[in-house]
Design a protein around this motif. Sequence first.
Motif, PDB file in Angstrom:
ATOM      1  N   VAL A  22       0.844  -1.202   0.000  1.00 17.40           N
ATOM      2  CA  VAL A  22       0.000   0.000   0.000  1.00 17.40           C
ATOM      3  C   VAL A  22       0.878   1.250   0.000  1.00 17.40           C
ATOM      4  N   ALA A  23       1.934   1.229   0.817  1.00 18.32           N
ATOM      5  CA  ALA A  23       2.844   2.378   0.855  1.00 18.32           C
ATOM      6  C   ALA A  23       3.494   2.609  -0.502  1.00 18.32           C
ATOM      7  N   LEU A  24       3.819   1.524  -1.200  1.00 17.89           N
ATOM      8  CA  LEU A  24       4.412   1.653  -2.533  1.00 17.89           C
ATOM      9  C   LEU A  24       3.423   2.273  -3.514  1.00 17.89           C
ATOM     10  N   VAL A  25       2.152   1.873  -3.430  1.00 19.23           N
ATOM     11  CA  VAL A  25       1.125   2.457  -4.294  1.00 19.23           C
ATOM     12  C   VAL A  25       0.992   3.967  -4.027  1.00 19.23           C
ATOM     13  N   VAL A  26       0.990   4.335  -2.744  1.00 19.57           N
ATOM     14  CA  VAL A  26       0.896   5.759  -2.386  1.00 19.57           C
ATOM     15  C   VAL A  26       2.104   6.516  -2.941  1.00 19.57           C
ATOM     16  N   TRP A  27       3.273   5.903  -2.853  1.00 20.61           N
ATOM     17  CA  TRP A  27       4.459   6.568  -3.396  1.00 20.61           C
ATOM     18  C   TRP A  27       4.353   6.750  -4.908  1.00 20.61           C
ATOM     19  N   LEU A  28       3.862   5.743  -5.613  1.00 23.22           N
ATOM     20  CA  LEU A  28       3.716   5.843  -7.061  1.00 23.22           C
ATOM     21  C   LEU A  28       2.738   6.953  -7.442  1.00 23.22           C
ATOM     22  N   MET A  29       1.728   7.185  -6.597  1.00 19.50           N
ATOM     23  CA  MET A  29       0.736   8.223  -6.872  1.00 19.50           C
ATOM     24  C   MET A  29       1.226   9.613  -6.494  1.00 19.50           C
ATOM     25  N   THR A  30       1.974   9.704  -5.386  1.00 20.11           N
ATOM     26  CA  THR A  30       2.291  11.016  -4.814  1.00 20.11           C
ATOM     27  C   THR A  30       3.771  11.368  -4.806  1.00 20.11           C
ATOM     28  N   ARG A  31       4.632  10.350  -4.954  1.00 17.92           N
ATOM     29  CA  ARG A  31       6.082  10.532  -4.859  1.00 17.92           C
ATOM     30  C   ARG A  31       6.497  11.077  -3.481  1.00 17.92           C
ATOM     31  N   ARG A  32       5.723  10.765  -2.453  1.00 15.64           N
ATOM     32  CA  ARG A  32       6.080  11.158  -1.092  1.00 15.64           C
ATOM     33  C   ARG A  32       7.210  10.266  -0.591  1.00 15.64           C
ATOM     34  N   ARG A  33       8.233  10.900  -0.038  1.00 15.52           N
ATOM     35  CA  ARG A  33       9.367  10.119   0.447  1.00 15.52           C
ATOM     36  C   ARG A  33       9.006   9.267   1.656  1.00 15.52           C
ATOM     37  N   ASP A  34       8.105   9.761   2.502  1.00 21.49           N
ATOM     38  CA  ASP A  34       7.739   8.959   3.674  1.00 21.49           C
ATOM     39  C   ASP A  34       7.041   7.669   3.257  1.00 21.49           C
ATOM     40  N   ALA A  35       6.355   7.701   2.120  1.00 21.25           N
ATOM     41  CA  ALA A  35       5.664   6.491   1.647  1.00 21.25           C
ATOM     42  C   ALA A  35       6.659   5.442   1.160  1.00 21.25           C
ATOM     43  N   ILE A  36       7.653   5.846   0.381  1.00 21.38           N
ATOM     44  CA  ILE A  36       8.619   4.865  -0.123  1.00 21.38           C
ATOM     45  C   ILE A  36       9.499   4.344   1.007  1.00 21.38           C
ATOM     46  N   ILE A  37       9.795   5.184   1.984  1.00 21.62           N
ATOM     47  CA  ILE A  37      10.567   4.738   3.142  1.00 21.62           C
ATOM     48  C   ILE A  37       9.768   3.716   3.943  1.00 21.62           C
ATOM     49  N   SER A  38       8.467   3.966   4.104  1.00 20.78           N
ATOM     50  CA  SER A  38       7.598   3.008   4.803  1.00 20.78           C
ATOM     51  C   SER A  38       7.553   1.680   4.051  1.00 20.78           C
ATOM     52  N   ALA A  39       7.464   1.755   2.721  1.00 16.78           N
ATOM     53  CA  ALA A  39       7.414   0.531   1.911  1.00 16.78           C
ATOM     54  C   ALA A  39       8.681  -0.297   2.102  1.00 16.78           C
ATOM     55  N   ILE A  40       9.836   0.353   2.086  1.00  8.19           N
ATOM     56  CA  ILE A  40      11.103  -0.362   2.253  1.00  8.19           C
ATOM     57  C   ILE A  40      11.212  -0.942   3.663  1.00  8.19           C
ATOM     58  N   GLY A  41      10.823  -0.160   4.668  1.00  7.25           N
ATOM     59  CA  GLY A  41      10.928  -0.604   6.049  1.00  7.25           C
ATOM     60  C   GLY A  41      10.067  -1.820   6.345  1.00  7.25           C
ATOM     61  N   PHE A  42       8.811  -1.807   5.909  1.00  6.52           N
ATOM     62  CA  PHE A  42       7.924  -2.940   6.157  1.00  6.52           C
ATOM     63  C   PHE A  42       8.332  -4.164   5.338  1.00  6.52           C
ATOM     64  N   LEU A  43       8.871  -3.938   4.141  1.00 12.09           N
ATOM     65  CA  LEU A  43       9.369  -5.066   3.350  1.00 12.09           C
ATOM     66  C   LEU A  43      10.561  -5.721   4.046  1.00 12.09           C
ATOM     67  N   ALA A  44      11.458  -4.905   4.595  1.00  8.05           N
ATOM     68  CA  ALA A  44      12.612  -5.449   5.312  1.00  8.05           C
ATOM     69  C   ALA A  44      12.164  -6.222   6.547  1.00  8.05           C
ATOM     70  N   TYR A  45      11.131  -5.721   7.236  1.00  2.00           N
ATOM     71  CA  TYR A  45      10.625  -6.422   8.412  1.00  2.00           C
ATOM     72  C   TYR A  45      10.022  -7.766   8.011  1.00  2.00           C
ATOM     73  N   MET A  46       9.316  -7.801   6.889  1.00  2.00           N
ATOM     74  CA  MET A  46       8.746  -9.049   6.398  1.00  2.00           C
ATOM     75  C   MET A  46       9.849 -10.050   6.055  1.00  2.00           C
ATOM     76  N   LEU A  47      10.927  -9.577   5.430  1.00  2.00           N
ATOM     77  CA  LEU A  47      12.038 -10.463   5.088  1.00  2.00           C
ATOM     78  C   LEU A  47      12.741 -10.979   6.348  1.00  2.00           C
ATOM     79  N   ASP A  48      12.843 -10.128   7.355  1.00  2.00           N
ATOM     80  CA  ASP A  48      13.448 -10.542   8.623  1.00  2.00           C
ATOM     81  C   ASP A  48      12.633 -11.665   9.258  1.00  2.00           C
ATOM     82  N   LEU A  49      11.314 -11.545   9.220  1.00  2.00           N
ATOM     83  CA  LEU A  49      10.448 -12.597   9.739  1.00  2.00           C
ATOM     84  C   LEU A  49      10.552 -13.873   8.903  1.00  2.00           C
ATOM     85  N   SER A  50      10.712 -13.703   7.610  1.00  2.87           N
ATOM     86  CA  SER A  50      10.791 -14.882   6.745  1.00  2.87           C
ATOM     87  C   SER A  50      12.048 -15.702   7.028  1.00  2.87           C
ATOM     88  N   VAL A  51      13.139 -15.032   7.427  1.00  2.00           N
ATOM     89  CA  VAL A  51      14.364 -15.753   7.789  1.00  2.00           C
ATOM     90  C   VAL A  51      14.096 -16.631   9.011  1.00  2.00           C
TER      91      VAL A  51
END
Length: 330
Positions: A22-51
């Motif tokens: 969702v954060a990535l979609v918001v970034w694609l629509m608005t180019r807000r930096r907080d949105a792309i940072i949120s997308a990266i952060g939650f993706l990294a957390y998901m990968l950490d859990l997957s390990v």
Amino acid sequence: MSFSFYIYTILIMGVALVTSSVALVVWLMTRRRDAIISAIGFLAYMLDLSVIFFDEYNRMKYDYAVSFEMPLQHPGTRCLLGIVIIGCLFAWTILRLRDKLTIKRLAIVLVPLAIVQFLLVPRPSLASTMQQYLFWLSRDLCNIACLGYVYWRYRHMTNKAERLDLERSKTFFKIACVLAVLVIVEDTYMILLCRPDMSNPLVGTFLWYLSERNISENVLMIVAAAQLFKQFAHMLRIYAKHPRADEDVATERRDSQEDLASRIVIFSDRNSLSNREQEVLSLVLRGLDAQNIASELVISPGTVKAHLHRIYVKSNVKTRDELIEAFWRS
């Protein structure tokens, strides 16, 4: 029991992945930096859990034991993901406070953290319970540091609009503070104090799976995701009603850090709008005409037009379209 923990982990991973999407979609629509940072952060957390998830699967498959005195599995990957998560958290905090985000500011936080993490990570040649504890504590303390910085900045803010904006997140801040402390408490107990009776397979197995997770941290992630969804909902609604057709405006707004509600507060403060005029402005941005605004606020259409006229004068515009354009360009 293991199946229940696997389902739990998959659900938490799903929350992180959906939030990142969702954060990535918001970034694609608005180019807000907080949105792309949120997308990266939650993706990294998901990968950490997957390990964790796949390590547990292998342990069950090959039936080998694990304890906090043993080396950390995939130390390099876990360190890198932890640094990315903390980096995104710090960057998002800076943007939320409307401070200037620079590479230098990120480096001041992340370089010392990276050094500490790589020095403390339990490796085959160097592993102990205390080292495990200090490794995870360094990450936990970063959460506390971010929250402490938010509180310090709030106490020293002189801009009324910015203070009002932060006050809207007061409940989230309090919950985050409690959960951040509980994360440390849970790690302290599970790593340093908990010594399960391994003669009892049920208790031993339960605590083994529980020790691989920090429930408080998972809840903190879910609360942060809910807060982001609330913020993103405002933006998605306004962009659905007023999509930006001109690329220059989209480019100009790439560094915007405020959601719609906070932007309204700041715009109103800048143009000296009254509380009622601020309400009218909010409804104009939602796409309502004078009649619907009157119905929403339970006032006459004539009163709405009078408020709109004063808003136009204070904002130095002549029409509704110019007002919307001025708002998004501000």
